[in-house]
Design a protein around this motif. Structure first.
Motif, PDB file in Angstrom:
ATOM      1  N   ASP A 187     -43.617  43.880  -5.347  1.00  8.31           N
ATOM      2  CA  ASP A 187     -43.635  44.427  -4.012  1.00  8.31           C
ATOM      3  C   ASP A 187     -45.274  44.359  -3.539  1.00  8.31           C
ATOM      4  O   ASP A 187     -45.900  45.285  -3.995  1.00  8.31           O
TER       5      ASP A 187
ATOM      6  N   ARG B  96     -36.116  55.662 -10.203  1.00  7.81           N
ATOM      7  CA  ARG B  96     -36.455  55.583  -8.867  1.00  7.81           C
ATOM      8  C   ARG B  96     -37.687  54.669  -8.871  1.00  7.81           C
ATOM      9  O   ARG B  96     -37.869  53.872  -7.650  1.00  7.81           O
ATOM     10  N   ILE B  99     -36.626  50.985  -8.858  1.00 10.37           N
ATOM     11  CA  ILE B  99     -35.953  50.637  -7.508  1.00 10.37           C
ATOM     12  C   ILE B  99     -37.038  50.419  -6.481  1.00 10.37           C
ATOM     13  O   ILE B  99     -37.087  49.372  -5.699  1.00 10.37           O
ATOM     14  N   ASP B 100     -38.104  51.167  -6.533  1.00 13.32           N
ATOM     15  CA  ASP B 100     -39.090  50.957  -5.519  1.00 13.32           C
ATOM     16  C   ASP B 100     -39.802  49.566  -5.941  1.00 13.32           C
ATOM     17  O   ASP B 100     -40.309  48.812  -4.969  1.00 13.32           O
ATOM     18  N   ALA B 103     -36.433  46.727  -5.459  1.00 16.01           N
ATOM     19  CA  ALA B 103     -35.834  46.374  -4.165  1.00 16.01           C
ATOM     20  C   ALA B 103     -36.645  45.613  -3.107  1.00 16.01           C
ATOM     21  O   ALA B 103     -37.576  46.037  -2.708  1.00 16.01           O
ATOM     22  N   ASP B 106     -35.698  47.519   2.616  1.00 13.48           N
ATOM     23  CA  ASP B 106     -35.610  48.971   2.724  1.00 13.48           C
ATOM     24  C   ASP B 106     -34.235  49.480   2.765  1.00 13.48           C
ATOM     25  O   ASP B 106     -34.067  50.561   2.078  1.00 13.48           O
ATOM     26  N   ARG B 109     -32.999  49.532  -0.881  1.00 14.66           N
ATOM     27  CA  ARG B 109     -33.712  50.473  -1.447  1.00 14.66           C
ATOM     28  C   ARG B 109     -33.206  51.847  -1.318  1.00 14.66           C
ATOM     29  O   ARG B 109     -32.818  52.610  -2.007  1.00 14.66           O
ATOM     30  N   LYS B 113     -31.210  54.336  -4.246  1.00 11.94           N
ATOM     31  CA  LYS B 113     -31.645  55.731  -4.432  1.00 11.94           C
ATOM     32  C   LYS B 113     -30.684  56.602  -4.036  1.00 11.94           C
ATOM     33  O   LYS B 113     -30.501  57.542  -4.808  1.00 11.94           O
TER      34      LYS B 113
END
Lengths: 259, 141
Positions: A187, B96, B99-100, B103, B106, B109, B113
């Protein structure tokens, strides 16, 4: 000569082969956005001296075989940090890697793979868009911030105070570390090791007065807490900066509210 | 050039692309929590595994009476309760961050969550309820 099918044998006979040179295969990830939908690999059998740098081979290919081969390079002596690329799967400066360190075992053909650094958009061949990288760099305010009246003389600093951040002054912003970071690949919003290294350089500078400001920025969701200490950055740094250690020192400064 | 990102970047060359820092210590505290709860869980979980699987007879002696006997002591109630809470929060916080990291949108994500938080809440409430309201005298039906 433009992009051709992978199987094409490139005519490399124009490249001068000095005495003592051997033939190595340079496998380059090529991508021309005007023609290709996705990157592909092309191989070039080129003469190389063991003392050649990988950059020499790339320059020979560009000068004698295919002028469209694109990559950044400026000083070619490991100072400017332009020619970061993935060489044999590891981020390195092409001007600091010698062919003799990449040679295969006796009797086997040496193949050197060269690909663009990951995590930044590839614009063409080995040439990537560095803007996301520099955006993160600018976001940590990598310059001296001091309040109050300007001093009339030099800002004095003890040798010990200077030593505190000596390691992180060596950064040449080549992006080897940031583009080797798995969190940065996943990311692109993470600041990345290079930005944190350059924040570290000022956070621990006794002359600077904005440590708190920078620590605040790095305390955010995209800051130092995303570091998973995989040490890819420390391994990748061509200047030998202990990047992961610098990131940990920033974490410690945040944790104990002490610089 | 075919690349659309460069065209977009030229639209507003000086616009800030990074949202302003939120200036809170949430990430710091969750990082510290992961270290401390990890250490505590090493003791709690290994102790639990040792008692349940190795110590006299191991898994073969576990039955309703064994569990009832253990939970009659506040010490084991506290042990199991802290193990439940620490493991849920530790694992949940780990997921968490994963996933951040992974993903891409947004929306994805957010929903992943939400799923995680609901699952955590259900297990925490259910587990806590059982530990505190456990009644060894269930009538045989």
């Amino acid at each position: 000569m433009t992009a051709v099918a992978e199987s094409t044998v490139h005519d490399t006979s124009q490249i001068p082969a000095p005495e003592g040179s051997l033939t190595v295969t340079v496998k380059i990830q090529r991508f021309n956005p005007e023609i290709d939908d996705e990157p592909h690999w092309e191989s070039y059998d080129v003469p190389a001296l063991p003392t050649d740098r990988v950059l020499n081979l790339l320059m020979n290919i560009k000068n004698y075989v295919d002028g469209t081969l694109s990559f950044r390079r400026s000083c070619a002596h490991g100072i400017c940090g332009s020619d970061a690329m993935q060489i044999n799967g590891i981020n390195r400066l092409a001007c600091k890697v010698l062919v003799k360190d990449l040679l295969a075992k006796k009797g086997k053909q040496t193949t050197i793979t060269v690909a663009p650094i990951k995590g930044l958009p590839t614009m063409k061949d080995l040439y990537v868009d560095m803007e996301p990288f520099f955006e993160a760099y600018r976001a940590v305010k990598p310059y001296l911030i001091a309040y109050g009246n300007e001093p009339t003389r030099e800002r004095i600093q003890s040798a010990a105070d200077r030593e505190r951040f000596d390691d992180t002054t060596k950064c040449i912003l080549c992006a080897c570390c940031t583009s080797s970071c798995p969190v940065y690949w996943a990311d692109g919003s993470y600041f990345g090791p290079a930005a944190i290294v350059n924040a570290h350089r000022f956070i621990f500078d006794s002359r600077d007065e904005a440590s708190e400001e920078r620590l605040d920025i790095l305390n955010d969701a995209e800051g130092v807490w995303r570091c998973r200490t995989t040490f890819n950055c420390t391994d990748a740094c061509p200047r030998g900066i202990q990047v992961t250690k610098a990131i940990q020192e920033v974490k410690r400064a945040l944790l104990f509210k002490r610089v | 050039m075919a690349d659309s990102t460069s065209a977009l970047a030229l639209d507003k060359p000086r616009s800030p692309r990074r949202p302003a820092a939120r200036r809170n210590n949430f990430e710091l505290y969750s990082w510290v929590f992961m270290r401390i709860s990890g250490l505590a869980l090493v003791v709690l979980v290994l102790g639990h595994l040792f008692i349940m699987n190795i110590l006299d007879g191991g898994v073969h002696r576990i039955n309703f009476a064994f569990v009832a006997g253990r939970w009659s002591s506040p010490f084991w109630q506290f042990w199991d309760l802290s193990m439940l809470w620490l493991a849920q929060l530790h694992g949940g916080n780990g997921l968490r961050t994963i996933i951040d990291d992974y993903a891409r949108k947004d929306n994805t994500r957010f929903w992943l969550k939400m799923l995680l938080y609901v699952a955590m809440a259900v297990i925490l409430v259910l587990g806590t309820l059982v530990v505190f309201t456990f009644d060894p005298d269930i009538p045989a039906s």
